[in-house]
Motif scaffolding. Structure first.
Motif, PDB file in Angstrom:
ATOM      1  N   LEU A 265       0.817  -1.216   0.000  1.00  0.00           N
ATOM      2  CA  LEU A 265       0.000   0.000   0.000  1.00  0.00           C
ATOM      3  C   LEU A 265       0.850   1.266   0.000  1.00  0.00           C
ATOM      4  CD1 LEU A 265      -2.840  -0.814   2.547  1.00  0.00           C
ATOM      5  CD2 LEU A 265      -3.026  -0.630   0.064  1.00  0.00           C
ATOM      6  N   PRO A 266       0.486   2.228  -0.836  1.00  0.00           N
ATOM      7  CA  PRO A 266       1.188   3.516  -0.776  1.00  0.00           C
ATOM      8  C   PRO A 266       0.882   4.216   0.544  1.00  0.00           C
ATOM      9  CG  PRO A 266      -0.694   3.629  -2.278  1.00  0.00           C
ATOM     10  CD  PRO A 266      -0.574   2.207  -1.844  1.00  0.00           C
ATOM     11  N   GLY A 267       1.866   4.847   1.087  1.00  0.00           N
ATOM     12  CA  GLY A 267       1.681   5.609   2.318  1.00  0.00           C
ATOM     13  C   GLY A 267       1.935   4.831   3.589  1.00  0.00           C
ATOM     14  N   CYS A 268       2.168   3.523   3.482  1.00  0.00           N
ATOM     15  CA  CYS A 268       2.521   2.730   4.659  1.00  0.00           C
ATOM     16  C   CYS A 268       4.041   2.712   4.757  1.00  0.00           C
ATOM     17  CB  CYS A 268       1.969   1.311   4.577  1.00  0.00           C
ATOM     18  SG  CYS A 268       2.280   0.380   6.106  1.00  0.00           S
ATOM     19  N   ALA A 269       4.558   3.188   5.893  1.00  0.00           N
ATOM     20  CA  ALA A 269       5.999   3.351   6.044  1.00  0.00           C
ATOM     21  C   ALA A 269       6.657   2.250   6.852  1.00  0.00           C
ATOM     22  CB  ALA A 269       6.280   4.705   6.700  1.00  0.00           C
ATOM     23  N   GLY A 270       5.881   1.268   7.337  1.00  0.00           N
ATOM     24  CA  GLY A 270       6.496   0.185   8.081  1.00  0.00           C
ATOM     25  C   GLY A 270       5.495  -0.597   8.897  1.00  0.00           C
ATOM     26  N   PHE A 271       5.894  -1.803   9.268  1.00  0.00           N
ATOM     27  CA  PHE A 271       5.059  -2.700  10.061  1.00  0.00           C
ATOM     28  C   PHE A 271       5.968  -3.530  10.959  1.00  0.00           C
ATOM     29  CE2 PHE A 271       2.998  -6.757  10.879  1.00  0.00           C
ATOM     30  CZ  PHE A 271       1.717  -6.373  11.234  1.00  0.00           C
ATOM     31  N   GLN A 272       5.671  -3.541  12.247  1.00  0.00           N
ATOM     32  CA  GLN A 272       6.399  -4.358  13.211  1.00  0.00           C
ATOM     33  C   GLN A 272       5.387  -5.054  14.109  1.00  0.00           C
ATOM     34  OE1 GLN A 272       7.256  -0.830  13.222  1.00  0.00           O
ATOM     35  NE2 GLN A 272       8.666  -1.247  11.568  1.00  0.00           N
ATOM     36  N   HIS A 273       5.736  -6.251  14.589  1.00  0.00           N
ATOM     37  CA  HIS A 273       4.854  -6.981  15.497  1.00  0.00           C
ATOM     38  C   HIS A 273       5.696  -7.811  16.451  1.00  0.00           C
ATOM     39  CE1 HIS A 273       5.380 -10.991  13.579  1.00  0.00           C
ATOM     40  NE2 HIS A 273       5.655 -10.254  12.514  1.00  0.00           N
ATOM     41  N   GLY A 274       5.077  -8.199  17.554  1.00  0.00           N
ATOM     42  CA  GLY A 274       5.792  -9.053  18.489  1.00  0.00           C
ATOM     43  C   GLY A 274       5.078  -9.203  19.805  1.00  0.00           C
ATOM     44  N   PRO A 275       5.642 -10.039  20.667  1.00  0.00           N
ATOM     45  CA  PRO A 275       5.047 -10.262  21.979  1.00  0.00           C
ATOM     46  C   PRO A 275       5.226  -9.049  22.883  1.00  0.00           C
ATOM     47  CG  PRO A 275       7.107 -11.460  21.788  1.00  0.00           C
ATOM     48  CD  PRO A 275       6.838 -10.850  20.443  1.00  0.00           C
ATOM     49  N   ASN A 276       4.254  -8.832  23.740  1.00  0.00           N
ATOM     50  CA  ASN A 276       4.315  -7.771  24.737  1.00  0.00           C
ATOM     51  C   ASN A 276       5.119  -8.290  25.923  1.00  0.00           C
ATOM     52  OD1 ASN A 276       3.878  -5.761  26.613  1.00  0.00           O
ATOM     53  ND2 ASN A 276       1.718  -6.213  26.901  1.00  0.00           N
ATOM     54  N   ARG A 277       6.278  -7.740  26.151  1.00  0.00           N
ATOM     55  CA  ARG A 277       7.110  -8.165  27.279  1.00  0.00           C
ATOM     56  C   ARG A 277       6.631  -7.555  28.596  1.00  0.00           C
ATOM     57  NH1 ARG A 277       8.420 -12.523  25.032  1.00  0.00           N
ATOM     58  NH2 ARG A 277       9.963 -12.394  23.369  1.00  0.00           N
ATOM     59  N   ASP A 278       5.826  -6.505  28.536  1.00  0.00           N
ATOM     60  CA  ASP A 278       5.180  -5.898  29.705  1.00  0.00           C
ATOM     61  C   ASP A 278       6.165  -5.658  30.850  1.00  0.00           C
ATOM     62  OD1 ASP A 278       3.010  -4.815  31.098  1.00  0.00           O
ATOM     63  OD2 ASP A 278       2.451  -6.749  31.957  1.00  0.00           O
ATOM     64  N   TYR A 279       7.278  -5.016  30.550  1.00  0.00           N
ATOM     65  CA  TYR A 279       8.319  -4.775  31.543  1.00  0.00           C
ATOM     66  C   TYR A 279       7.851  -3.920  32.722  1.00  0.00           C
ATOM     67  CZ  TYR A 279      11.420  -6.703  27.993  1.00  0.00           C
ATOM     68  OH  TYR A 279      12.014  -7.521  27.068  1.00  0.00           O
ATOM     69  N   GLU A 280       6.805  -3.122  32.515  1.00  0.00           N
ATOM     70  CA  GLU A 280       6.290  -2.287  33.602  1.00  0.00           C
ATOM     71  C   GLU A 280       5.079  -2.915  34.285  1.00  0.00           C
ATOM     72  OE1 GLU A 280       5.798   1.821  32.537  1.00  0.00           O
ATOM     73  OE2 GLU A 280       7.559   1.764  31.251  1.00  0.00           O
ATOM     74  N   ALA A 281       4.705  -4.108  33.895  1.00  0.00           N
ATOM     75  CA  ALA A 281       3.592  -4.856  34.487  1.00  0.00           C
ATOM     76  C   ALA A 281       2.287  -4.056  34.452  1.00  0.00           C
ATOM     77  CB  ALA A 281       3.936  -5.293  35.911  1.00  0.00           C
ATOM     78  N   LYS A 282       1.992  -3.474  33.281  1.00  0.00           N
ATOM     79  CA  LYS A 282       0.778  -2.668  33.145  1.00  0.00           C
ATOM     80  C   LYS A 282      -0.214  -3.214  32.124  1.00  0.00           C
ATOM     81  CE  LYS A 282       2.813   1.607  34.672  1.00  0.00           C
ATOM     82  NZ  LYS A 282       2.890   3.034  34.478  1.00  0.00           N
ATOM     83  N   SER A 283       0.194  -4.233  31.347  1.00  0.00           N
ATOM     84  CA  SER A 283      -0.704  -4.705  30.297  1.00  0.00           C
ATOM     85  C   SER A 283      -0.583  -6.216  30.043  1.00  0.00           C
ATOM     86  CB  SER A 283      -0.429  -3.936  29.009  1.00  0.00           C
ATOM     87  OG  SER A 283       0.940  -4.040  28.652  1.00  0.00           O
TER      88      SER A 283
END
Length: 105
Positions: free
Chosen positions: A33-51
């Protein structure tokens, strides 16, 4: 730039193969798609224990609101999104989305 941030409330036994297939599809869609500058995904490490209830997420970067709208209305996006909804606890309620109007400082 718009940072489209999506967080998924996946159950413990979520099908990781299915998740990776959806992420690969979204990544390819962003490349196409034009206008999409990037995509990243991954597991939430939740280092601050908030989510801890959202163990996985992704971020797509869009040039502007129009590029994000093009992505949102794309039939491939809708099909992949439906697969994510089916995977998440609570269906659509198991997905949190933030669209940040990112400002460079």
């Amino acid at each position: 730039m718009i940072l489209h941030s999506v967080y998924l409330r996946l159950p413990q036994g979520a099908d990781r193969t299915e998740l990776q297939e959806v992420m690969a599809g979204l990544n390819q869609l962003c490349r196409d798609l034009p206008g999409c500058a990037g995509f990243q995904h991954g597991p939430n490490r939740d280092y601050e224990a908030k989510s801890p209830e959202y163990p996985y997420g992704f971020v797509a970067q869009f040039r502007d609101q129009e590029a994000l709208a093009l992505y949102a209305e794309n039939p491939v996006h809708k099909a992949l999104g439906a697969r994510l909804v089916a995977m998440c606890e609570g269906g659509a309620n198991g997905i949190v989305v933030y669209d940040l109007d990112a400002v460079a400082s």
